[in-house]
Design an enzyme around this catalytic site. Structure first.
Site, mmCIF file in Angstrom:
data_model
loop_
_atom_site.group_PDB
_atom_site.id
_atom_site.type_symbol
_atom_site.label_atom_id
_atom_site.label_comp_id
_atom_site.label_asym_id
_atom_site.label_seq_id
_atom_site.Cartn_x
_atom_site.Cartn_y
_atom_site.Cartn_z
ATOM 1 N N TYR A 159 -58.407 -125.508 -35.222
ATOM 2 C CA TYR A 159 -58.229 -124.065 -35.018
ATOM 3 C C TYR A 159 -59.463 -123.270 -35.435
ATOM 4 C CZ TYR A 159 -53.122 -124.957 -34.861
ATOM 5 O OH TYR A 159 -51.861 -125.407 -34.568
ATOM 6 N N SER A 168 -47.176 -133.727 -36.026
ATOM 7 C CA SER A 168 -47.032 -132.620 -35.088
ATOM 8 C C SER A 168 -47.073 -133.185 -33.676
ATOM 9 C CB SER A 168 -48.173 -131.617 -35.295
ATOM 10 O OG SER A 168 -48.124 -130.558 -34.365
ATOM 11 N N TRP A 205 -43.017 -124.389 -32.933
ATOM 12 C CA TRP A 205 -44.096 -123.528 -32.465
ATOM 13 C C TRP A 205 -43.792 -123.021 -31.058
ATOM 14 C CZ3 TRP A 205 -47.207 -125.080 -28.275
ATOM 15 C CH2 TRP A 205 -47.236 -126.431 -27.964
ATOM 16 N N SER A 206 -44.397 -121.875 -30.719
ATOM 17 C CA SER A 206 -44.190 -121.214 -29.423
ATOM 18 C C SER A 206 -42.724 -120.876 -29.191
ATOM 19 C CB SER A 206 -44.731 -122.084 -28.282
ATOM 20 O OG SER A 206 -44.924 -121.331 -27.111
ATOM 21 N N CYS A 207 -42.086 -120.349 -30.210
ATOM 22 C CA CYS A 207 -40.655 -120.042 -30.157
ATOM 23 C C CYS A 207 -40.311 -119.011 -29.083
ATOM 24 C CB CYS A 207 -40.226 -119.535 -31.535
ATOM 25 S SG CYS A 207 -38.484 -119.187 -31.701
ATOM 26 N N LEU A 208 -41.242 -118.114 -28.790
ATOM 27 C CA LEU A 208 -41.013 -117.086 -27.768
ATOM 28 C C LEU A 208 -41.666 -117.468 -26.437
ATOM 29 C CD1 LEU A 208 -41.541 -113.878 -29.954
ATOM 30 C CD2 LEU A 208 -39.415 -115.114 -29.479
ATOM 31 N N GLY A 209 -41.983 -118.754 -26.307
ATOM 32 C CA GLY A 209 -42.540 -119.232 -25.048
ATOM 33 C C GLY A 209 -43.970 -118.819 -24.800
ATOM 34 N N LEU A 224 -41.531 -114.677 -22.756
ATOM 35 C CA LEU A 224 -40.345 -113.847 -22.945
ATOM 36 C C LEU A 224 -40.576 -112.407 -22.475
ATOM 37 C CD1 LEU A 224 -37.438 -113.825 -24.134
ATOM 38 C CD2 LEU A 224 -38.449 -113.114 -26.299
ATOM 39 N N PHE A 225 -41.823 -111.985 -22.469
ATOM 40 C CA PHE A 225 -42.148 -110.600 -22.095
ATOM 41 C C PHE A 225 -42.882 -110.525 -20.757
ATOM 42 C CE2 PHE A 225 -42.384 -111.275 -26.710
ATOM 43 C CZ PHE A 225 -41.247 -110.572 -27.081
#
Length: 292
Positions: A47, A150, A201-205, A209-210
């Site tokens: 990262y 992971s 990780w990436s819980c909201l895609g 989602l938006f």
């Protein structure tokens, strides 16, 4: 500081290099997270987030004692660093690479121990005995307290765990209404069976989602808004977090935002209770069909 330390939420720092925060601004953000009760922070060598985070942490003497640091090793991206690949990015779980990566992380993070070290991705050439030797050496030296993985699948997790003297404490897994594979491929079952809390990780895609153009978003947003009103949630993000937290394997969620105003409300999602029917309403909207 919020004394009710929130172990279920982890602040992700993988985009640190894109945030454009100074050391002082990053220090302030870390303190804001602690005030919310979020005290675990997720990094990785690849990262390039550790040095900036270490500089920010060093501005306050007491921060290290209040926090837990997760970092990952095993991906060698192309770059100028001594651990970087020369021409082709690749996975590397050799003993020497793991130890060098940890030493580099300790230096950049300005700390003498890492709370949890994860192998970032499964290495197709992994020698599990070498990994065991590396983990034992790091643990005995006091450099790493806990170990995990992971993005490992079930068989990869089992292969490594069977060779280790230490118990793997987690598997960091992608999961969201846009990627529900872990429900069916055995990953969550394995975590539940082994009493391993996965990190999500990436819980909201990853922002899907938006994204109104995404084929899943329209039907999902409708259901999430309806359930938000029913359970008193202030956002559909809160509902998705509550949906994930209902899993019996006791997952922990990694946030990805650099804005405390986006993260703070998500703390309340831990206390939002979904019924089983509401959970399956969201699942059905995510996969596009009811249960058979």
């Amino acid at each position: 500081m919020n004394e009710n330390i929130n172990e279920q939420l982890i602040a992700g720092f993988w985009r640190t290099s894109l945030w454009g925060k100074s050391s002082n601004e990053l220090n302030y953000f870390i303190n804001q997270l602690i005030e919310c009760g979020i005290t675990t922070f997720d990094h990785a060598y690849v990262y390039r987030s550790e040095a900036a985070f270490g500089e920010a942490m060093a501005l306050s003497d007491s921060l290290r004692d209040q926090t837990k640091i997760i970092t990952k090793c095993g991906i060698r991206g192309v770059g100028p660093g001594s651990l970087d690949a020369k021409s082709t990015s690749h996975y590397d779980s050799d003993k020497s690479t793991i130890i060098k990566s940890v030493d580099n992380s300790l230096k950049d993070l300005k700390t003498d121990y890492i709370d949890t070290l994860l192998l970032h991705r499964p290495d197709y050439l992994m020698n599990v005995q070498e990994v065991n030797e590396a983990f034992n050496e790091l643990k005995n030296a006091g450099k790493v307290r806990n170990f995990g993985v992971s993005n490992f699948n079930v068989t990869q997790f089992n292969l490594l765990q069977n060779a280790l003297d230490v118990k793997l404490c987690t598997n960091q897994i992608e999961f969201s209404p846009f990627n529900t594979e872990a429900l069916d491929n055995g990953l969550f079952d394995q975590c539940y069976q082994n009493q391993v809390s996965p990190m999500i990780w990436s819980c909201l895609g990853g922002g899907k989602l938006f994204d109104e153009s995404h084929p899943v978003t329209a039907r999902l947003t409708k259901v999430l808004n309806e359930i938000a009103e029913e359970i008193g949630a202030v956002s559909i993000s809160q509902v998705v977090y509550a949906w994930v937290f209902k899993l019996p394997c006791q997952p922990r969620i990694i946030t990805g935002s650099s804005k405390i105003e986006n993260i703070a409300p998500l703390v309340d999602s831990i206390n939002l209770a979904l019924s089983k029917e509401q959970w399956y309403q969201i699942w059905a909207a995510a996969v596009g069909h009811d249960v058979a």
